[in-house]
Design an enzyme around this catalytic site. Structure first.
Site, PDB file in Angstrom:
ATOM      1  N   CYS A   2       0.862  -1.171   0.000  1.00  0.00           N
ATOM      2  CA  CYS A   2       0.000   0.000   0.000  1.00  0.00           C
ATOM      3  C   CYS A   2       0.904   1.228   0.000  1.00  0.00           C
ATOM      4  CB  CYS A   2      -0.877   0.008   1.240  1.00  0.00           C
ATOM      5  SG  CYS A   2      -1.850  -1.491   1.399  1.00  0.00           S
ATOM      6  N   ARG A  27       1.509   1.367  -5.985  1.00  0.00           N
ATOM      7  CA  ARG A  27       1.672   0.411  -4.889  1.00  0.00           C
ATOM      8  C   ARG A  27       0.407  -0.374  -4.601  1.00  0.00           C
ATOM      9  NH1 ARG A  27       6.436   2.107  -2.134  1.00  0.00           N
ATOM     10  NH2 ARG A  27       5.967   0.737  -0.417  1.00  0.00           N
ATOM     11  N   TRP A  75      -3.554  -2.013  -1.506  1.00  0.00           N
ATOM     12  CA  TRP A  75      -3.513  -3.302  -2.182  1.00  0.00           C
ATOM     13  C   TRP A  75      -3.981  -4.304  -1.134  1.00  0.00           C
ATOM     14  CZ3 TRP A  75      -1.045  -8.106  -1.749  1.00  0.00           C
ATOM     15  CH2 TRP A  75      -1.135  -8.922  -2.876  1.00  0.00           C
ATOM     16  N   ASN A  99       0.953   0.501   5.796  1.00  0.00           N
ATOM     17  CA  ASN A  99       1.449  -0.358   4.720  1.00  0.00           C
ATOM     18  C   ASN A  99       2.196  -1.506   5.391  1.00  0.00           C
ATOM     19  OD1 ASN A  99       2.651  -1.505   2.438  1.00  0.00           O
ATOM     20  ND2 ASN A  99       4.387  -0.095   2.534  1.00  0.00           N
ATOM     21  N   GLY A 100       1.818  -2.745   5.067  1.00  0.00           N
ATOM     22  CA  GLY A 100       2.496  -3.896   5.666  1.00  0.00           C
ATOM     23  C   GLY A 100       1.459  -4.887   6.181  1.00  0.00           C
ATOM     24  N   GLU A 477       9.695 -14.754 -19.741  1.00  0.00           N
ATOM     25  CA  GLU A 477       9.321 -13.348 -19.522  1.00  0.00           C
ATOM     26  C   GLU A 477       8.198 -12.946 -20.494  1.00  0.00           C
ATOM     27  OE1 GLU A 477       9.511 -11.085 -17.463  1.00  0.00           O
ATOM     28  OE2 GLU A 477       9.410  -9.150 -18.463  1.00  0.00           O
ATOM     29  N   LYS A 481       4.745 -11.501 -19.099  1.00  0.00           N
ATOM     30  CA  LYS A 481       4.218 -10.194 -19.523  1.00  0.00           C
ATOM     31  C   LYS A 481       2.802 -10.352 -20.071  1.00  0.00           C
ATOM     32  CE  LYS A 481       6.154  -7.568 -18.178  1.00  0.00           C
ATOM     33  NZ  LYS A 481       7.367  -7.783 -17.427  1.00  0.00           N
ATOM     34  N   GLU A 484       0.253 -11.039 -17.207  1.00  0.00           N
ATOM     35  CA  GLU A 484      -0.081  -9.957 -16.278  1.00  0.00           C
ATOM     36  C   GLU A 484      -0.774  -8.795 -16.974  1.00  0.00           C
ATOM     37  OE1 GLU A 484       3.208  -8.234 -14.057  1.00  0.00           O
ATOM     38  OE2 GLU A 484       4.529  -8.332 -15.767  1.00  0.00           O
ATOM     39  N   HIS A 500       8.383 -33.419 -23.935  1.00  0.00           N
ATOM     40  CA  HIS A 500       8.267 -34.167 -22.677  1.00  0.00           C
ATOM     41  C   HIS A 500       6.963 -33.862 -21.954  1.00  0.00           C
ATOM     42  CE1 HIS A 500      12.307 -35.633 -23.194  1.00  0.00           C
ATOM     43  NE2 HIS A 500      12.678 -34.394 -23.488  1.00  0.00           N
ATOM     44  N   LYS A 600       3.067  -2.668  -7.880  1.00  0.00           N
ATOM     45  CA  LYS A 600       4.453  -2.567  -8.372  1.00  0.00           C
ATOM     46  C   LYS A 600       5.465  -2.967  -7.305  1.00  0.00           C
ATOM     47  CE  LYS A 600       7.343  -0.667 -11.541  1.00  0.00           C
ATOM     48  NZ  LYS A 600       7.467  -1.744 -12.544  1.00  0.00           N
TER      49      LYS A 600
HETATM   50  C1  AGP Z   1       7.048  -7.460 -13.439  1.00  0.00           C
HETATM   51  O1  AGP Z   1       6.400  -7.245 -14.645  1.00  0.00           O
HETATM   52  C2  AGP Z   1       6.232  -7.862 -12.341  1.00  0.00           C
HETATM   53  N1  AGP Z   1       5.109  -7.049 -12.132  1.00  0.00           N
HETATM   54  C3  AGP Z   1       6.853  -8.483 -11.125  1.00  0.00           C
HETATM   55  O2  AGP Z   1       7.103  -9.802 -11.481  1.00  0.00           O
HETATM   56  C4  AGP Z   1       8.147  -7.887 -10.538  1.00  0.00           C
HETATM   57  O3  AGP Z   1       9.200  -8.068 -11.421  1.00  0.00           O
HETATM   58  C5  AGP Z   1       8.440  -8.570  -9.191  1.00  0.00           C
HETATM   59  O4  AGP Z   1       7.392  -8.331  -8.311  1.00  0.00           O
HETATM   60  C6  AGP Z   1       9.746  -8.139  -8.579  1.00  0.00           C
HETATM   61  O5  AGP Z   1       9.735  -6.794  -8.241  1.00  0.00           O
HETATM   62  P1  AGP Z   1      11.060  -6.034  -7.907  1.00  0.00           P
HETATM   63  O6  AGP Z   1      11.912  -6.047  -9.126  1.00  0.00           O
HETATM   64  O7  AGP Z   1      10.620  -4.648  -7.525  1.00  0.00           O
HETATM   65  O8  AGP Z   1      11.724  -6.756  -6.771  1.00  0.00           O
END
Ligand code: AGP
Length: 605
Positions: A2, A27, A75, A99-100, A477, A481, A484, A500, A600
């Protein structure tokens, strides 16, 4: 995850709180809320479910006055995204933003219910307000009440308290979650990061774990966990570097993808000067017997690519681990090994905990971090900035490629220190690496073709991504991407692993994106592609013109990439992965910069 903000200001504070929350929305964006103290000393709050805009709209119809206030963007962890669960939580004469996670909230809630303080929400945070209200009801002063509460809390928190009738007082505390104090002229601020404070002040100090701060408009006193008054250095932040705008692009993601040639140029110029690798003192790999790279999500995948580089170029065994698994597996670590912790935010709870686990067990901890003031940057022996600039879109793009650039430099330095490359070989690899920004610039021209293909991709339920060698993590990756951003189910697989198991999934309803530059492994990947097409799988081949000429027969479509980059080609091939996901999300109409359920900065486990 948050975001919190607190202001003791000179102006009407509600619009300022909203302005700061806009900068913290990355956040979390499940709900938002503010509380202010009006001219009569009364504490009042407004909360709204969903994006911040809903709170702004509410404040237009039901304004809040006052020059002191706290705000929150959520969040959700404990309890659904409802107004009851939105912060600030207010009980009696105190309002709290958090936050936490308060780990012992159930125990405290039960204890408080025995004294008649009954929870009205499902959150862990409300217990902080309830406990403080109970202390105030016992006749404690606000500071005594907050301190008595802090003594009872277990878990991670950044907290701000505001008290009814106390327009010139705010108390803040930090344990595990970041919290900055902004110093203005007869104004004081607290916030989850300096970006939130940047519209108001460029003078910022950071609370350390266990600290709490007592703020008035004209003063701040900071106390450590033993209640001793301490000084925390005030730094001047570069407010210009915190400017957040889309620069004419439709989404931050599009801007951040397009920024990559420039930021990659910056980061490589920072670490490679006059044909020499320039790293802080102590970065000598000659005596290192093993590397352990730990990270989450996209940062983990950057580490996964680097594993191939460290092992191939430097002959240095390299483990790569997801932080949430690493820390609980309690892996044995050699005291001749180094731990490398990769993170954009530098605040990811699992990565930070993994770093704390490794400290004292490995010879050195190295952070590869984008946010220079973050906990991981502070807590590692050596922090290497990735210099990507602020990344606003929740899905990482430029931070990923800049992480790769720094890790590539480290792999070359390791190879050099360990005598694994001749001067000529090192020079060739350095040339390859320095060619990356220009090649990424060329790769940006795949945007239009990716946009075109994404209309088609957006019709499917599932997509498979295949790659080999260091392009395998790039395939992973690509899948991450796509998931998400577009909410389409996607998987990444090592091309050779297809037969496999996952080949059973292949039919005309499962598009397969094959990431395969024309390199030594290309023929093998082409064979895997043939196996897919023989089962009516529709392939998008991402390769250079030579690869497409040799292996492109029968594919549904191909994306032509520039040739070059050598072993560092994965950095360049990240671009079409980003564009495919971006345009598919645009085609599906999802929220590109703030995808559902994500945040994020993941500061909870
Ligand atoms: C990336 O597209 C993601 N949203 C997520 O996987 C991110 O890379 C991950 O949470 C790690 O975050 P950080 O690099 O801030 O540690």
């Amino acid at each position: 995850m948050c975001g919190i903000i607190g202001i003791l200001g000179q102006h009407q504070v509600a619009p300022q709180l909203v302005e700061a929350l806009k900068r913290l929305e990355y956040r979390g964006y499940d709900s938002a809320g503010v509380a202010t103290i009006d001219a009569g000393g009364d504490l009042r709050r407004r909360r709204a479910v969903g994006k911040l805009v809903n709170l702004s709209d509410r404040l237009v119809n039901e304004p809040l006055s006052g020059r002191s206030g706290i705000g929150h963007t959520r969040w959700a962890t404990h309890g659904a995204a409802t107004e009851e669960n939105a912060h600030p939580h207010q009980r009696g004469k105190v309002a709290v933003v958090h936050n936490g996670i308060i780990e012992n909230f159930r125990e405290l809630r039960e204890e408080l219910s025995g004294s008649g303080y009954i929870a009205e929400s499902d959150t862990d945070t409300e217990v902080v307000a309830m406990l403080t209200a109970s202390h105030l009801d016992q006749g404690m002063s606000p500071l005594e009440a907050a301190r008595a509460t802090l003594n009872r809390l277990q878990g991670a928190f950044a907290l701000a308290f505001l008290f009814d009738g106390e327009g010139d007082l705010m108390i803040a505390a930090r344990q595990g979650s970041p919290l900055a104090v902004g110093h203005g002229d007869d104004e004081m601020f607290i916030g989850s990061d300096a970006i939130a404070l940047s519209p108001f002040t460029d003078r910022v100090s950071y609370l350390e774990d266990g600290d709490h701060a007592v703020l008035t408009r004209s003063s701040v006193q900071i106390f450590d966990s033993a209640n001793r008054q301490v000084n925390r250095e005030i730094a001047t932040i570069d407010v210009g570097a915190t400017v957040i705008d889309k620069g004419g692009y439709r989404h931050f993601m599009a801007k951040e993808i397009a920024q990559q040639p420039a930021v990659l140029g910056d980061v490589l110029n920072h670490y490679i000067r006059n044909d020499r690798i320039v790293l802080p003192e102590g970065m000598d790999f000659s005596q290192v017997d093993r590397l352990t790279i730990v990270a989450c999500g996209t940062a983990y995948l950057a580490g996964y690519v680097a594993k191939y580089w460290f092992e191939k170029l430097a002959g240095l065994p390299c483990d790569v681990d997801v932080a949430s698994e690493f820390r609980y597996r309690e892996p044995p670590l050699s005291d001749r090994s180094w731990g490398i912790f990769v993170s954009q935010s530098g605040e990811t709870a699992d990565t930070l905990a993994a770093l704390h686990y490794a400290r004292g067990k490995v010879a050195k901890t190295v952070g590869v971090v984008n946010v220079g003031t973050s906990a991981i940057a502070r807590d590692t022996d050596i922090a290497l900035p990735t210099l990507a600039g602020i990344e606003v879109c929740v899905a990482s793009s430029k931070a990923f490629t800049c992480q790769l650039a720094v890790l590539a430099v480290l792999a070359l330095k390791a190879a050099q220190d360990r005598g694994r490359l001749s001067d000529a070989e090192l020079a060739r690899h350095l040339d390859d690496l320095r060619s990356v920004p220009a090649l990424v610039n060329q790769a940006l021209t795949t945007a239009e073709e990716c946009r075109h293909l994404s209309g088609w991709l957006s019709e499917f339920q599932d997509v498979l991504f295949l790659g080999r060698g260091p392009l395998y993590p790039v395939a992973l990756e690509g899948a991450l991407k796509l998931k998400e951003l577009s909410y389409i189910h996607a998987e990444g697989y090592a091309s050779g692993e297809l037969k496999h198991g996952p080949i059973a999934l292949i039919d005309q309803h499962m598009p397969v994106v094959v990431v395969a530059p024309r390199d030594a492994l290309f023929e093998k990947t082409v064979s895997n592609m043939q196996e897919v097409m023989a089962r009516h799988g529709q392939v998008i081949l991402v390769s250079d013109s030579e690869g497409i000429r040799e292996g492109g027969d029968g594919v549904y479509a191909s994306l032509t990439m520039p040739s070059g980059g050598g072993i560092f080609a994965p950095i360049i091939y990240a671009v079409p992965m980003q564009y495919l996901a971006y345009y598919t999300a645009v085609a599906k109409g999802t929220d590109v910069d703030q995808p559902r359920n994500l945040a994020k900065s993941v500061t909870v486990e």
